[in-house]
Design an enzyme around this catalytic site. Structure first.
Site, PDB file in Angstrom:
ATOM      1  N   THR A 335       0.843  -1.176   0.000  1.00 18.39           N
ATOM      2  CA  THR A 335       0.000   0.000   0.000  1.00 18.39           C
ATOM      3  C   THR A 335       0.885   1.235   0.000  1.00 18.39           C
ATOM      4  O   THR A 335       2.061   1.134   0.313  1.00 18.39           O
ATOM      5  CB  THR A 335      -0.854  -0.022   1.297  1.00 18.39           C
ATOM      6  OG1 THR A 335      -1.620  -1.224   1.328  1.00 18.39           O
ATOM      7  CG2 THR A 335      -1.785   1.148   1.394  1.00 18.39           C
ATOM      8  N   GLY A 417       1.315  -2.187   4.594  1.00 19.47           N
ATOM      9  CA  GLY A 417       1.652  -3.412   5.289  1.00 19.47           C
ATOM     10  C   GLY A 417       0.556  -4.376   5.673  1.00 19.47           C
ATOM     11  O   GLY A 417       0.785  -5.238   6.515  1.00 19.47           O
TER      12      GLY A 417
END
Length: 521
Positions: A335, A417
């Site tokens: 991300t 993450g």
């Protein structure tokens, strides 16, 4: 920009943070010409779809938290939904066209956010102006980032099996994306709904069908980001806002609610006690996390999950001297976090993602769009709240955060993450709120990652070795299966923070584990 060049940013007039310095600069340009925080994030986010193709793109999603000094606070849930006609799957593959089961809502989230900026913040920018930097970068080229090089090498042996991906994205030198530049130009000229309802949408749908995805034009046309209220909890004197289900934002709030039962200000943030309490709070909160699902399909009991007595009981269940066994599988995912604050204190905290690094591996060659594999987050177990169903949104790892102090924006934070997001945010928030760390110091300090990952299938506690041998030994003595990983490790996520102080100064930074920075105006 390398790790040694990282510096904190300070300003009274505005700030942008992102994992790539060119994206931060794209957002900073908007603030310099008087744009709003939302407009700055759109410019930076569009640039990141070009600069960080391994982590985000037009084929992915986005979640926003926005707030201002007038008391407005909203979440924009840019989450694509599952196709209406789905294949019969015993298991959902992690890659390939049958992982590309959901539509992509990032572009519609930009549209919803731009409308909110115009209606509430007197925003005046257009997509034509906001996408200009992204178009120029895609057409003219840019140096391949350190992060893209890492994840390209990491997937060596896999990426070659994804048609066109290895050839389209280079491992070094200059990266150009002329097809993507043309798509961005089309959106700039025709508006965000062109991606879903126009000629561009038809091209995308045909390419997805040709690749073997079940997504069709009708699915794209039904895709819409939603504007809703965030969920919240008060930690010390800060009200923490998070996106509601199907996001795991409620898990981050629950962890902090559990930690509020401890005197964290008296716990040395470099000690084994600190890490033990944070890890055990994560475990306790994650026991409820399997119930999170799309609220349009499954009732969500947010009030019960965040109830003070419920969280107090979880805190009581923590043994200060012994680790609770943890056999739950970690979900990977990658991300980008970006945030902006403008001169009037209006704030936007955002995550964009294609789920795993390189998403589904399905590249739509005539558009340069790499589609997400967020469909792999669904379950095929009929008893699961997160079971795959037509039109449903999957359990969602993205959870950008925004903290209010006396009702005013005070902290913007988030990280890359997947399952690691709440874990990273736990140590960041305690360091920022309990211990007064400045943003760069909080981001630079050692972090941990609990559970199995794509590169290590053991149920262990990975922790950066900068904590020191004494802490590692003390955690092991409490029953944690500790594995030391190098400091500033890619597994520990790429986070960003902006803090608005009581004296009117803003300070911010982006993770030394990233290619990014905060830029002050």
């Amino acid at each position: 920009m390398n790790q040694t060049e990282k510096a904190a940013a300070r300003s009274r007039r505005g700030m942008v943070t992102s994992p790539h310095h060119l994206a931060s600069e794209a957002g900073a340009k908007v603030l310099r010409r008087g744009g709003t925080a939302i407009e700055a994030v759109i410019a930076a986010g569009a640039a990141l779809t070009v600069l960080y193709p391994h982590f985000c793109g037009l084929g992915g999603d986005a979640i926003w938290i926005v707030a201002d000094r007038a008391g407005r606070r909203k979440a924009i849930m840019g989450i694509g939904q599952a196709a209406q006609v789905l294949p019969d799957l015993e298991t959902i593959p992690a890659r390939g066209p049958l992982s590309a089961l959901t539509t992509a809502a990032v572009v519609d989230s930009w549209g919803q956010a731009l409308g909110y900026s115009r209606d509430n913040w007197r925003g005046k920018e257009s997509f034509e102006s906001l996408l200009a930097d992204a178009i120029e970068l895609a057409a003219g080229g840019f140096p391949v980032s350190r992060s893209q090089q890492h994840w390209h090498r990491f997937r060596n042996g896999e990426i070659e099996a994804w048609p066109g991906v290895a050839d389209f994205f280079v491992t070094q030198g200059q990266q150009r994306q002329p097809q993507l530049a043309a798509v961005l130009e089309t959106i700039a000229l025709r508006g965000h709904r062109e991606f879903y309802e126009g000629e561009l949408g038809h091209r995308i749908a045909k390419a997805l069908e040709a690749a073997g995805s079940p997504i069709r034009m009708g699915d794209l046309a039904r895709t819409a980001a939603t504007l809703t209220d965030p969920v919240s909890i008060t930690y010390r004197d800060i009200e923490l806002l998070a996106p509601p289900p199907p996001s795991q934002g409620i898990s981050t709030l629950a962890i902090m609610g559990i930690l509020s039962n401890f005197q964290m200000r008296d716990v040395d943030p470099t000690s084994a006690d600190f890490y033990h309490l944070c890890v055990e709070a994560v475990k306790q909160a994650f026991l409820d996390r399997g119930q999170i699902a799309d609220p349009d399909f499954v009732a969500q009991h947010c009030t019960e999950w965040l109830d003070k007595n419920h969280l107090s009981a979880k805190a009581t269940a923590i043994n200060p001297k012994s680790a609770m066994p943890w056999p739950h599988r970690f979900q990977t995912g990658d991300t980008v976090y970006l945030a902006a604050v403008d001169a009037e204190g209006r704030s936007a905290s955002v995550l964009q993602s294609t789920y795993y690094d390189w998403g589904s591996g399905v590249l739509l060659p005539d558009t340069g769009i790499l589609w997400q594999n967020r469909g792999a987050a669904f379950s095929t177990d009929p008893a699961s709240p997160n079971v795959l169903a037509p039109g449903k949104r999957p359990f969602y790892t993205l959870n950008p955060g925004l903290g209010l102090k006396d009702g005013l924006p005070h902290l913007l934070y988030g990280t890359q993450g997947a399952d690691g997001q709440p874990q990273t945010l736990t140590v960041l928030l305690s360091r920022l709120i309990d211990h007064g760390f400045d943003p760069l110091a909080a981001l630079s300090a050692p972090r941990f990652l609990l559970g199995r990952t794509f590169s290590d299938t053991r149920d262990n506690l990975k922790i950066e070795d900068a904590v020191g041998d004494t802490v590692l030994a003390a955690l092991a003595a409490r029953g944690h299966e500790v594995i030391a990983i190098p400091a500033l490790n890619a597994l520990s996520g790429q986070a960003g923070v902006i803090r608005l102080n009581d004296d009117g100064w803003m300070e911010g930074a982006h993770d030394p584990r990233s290619d990014g920075c905060a830029i002050a105006i």
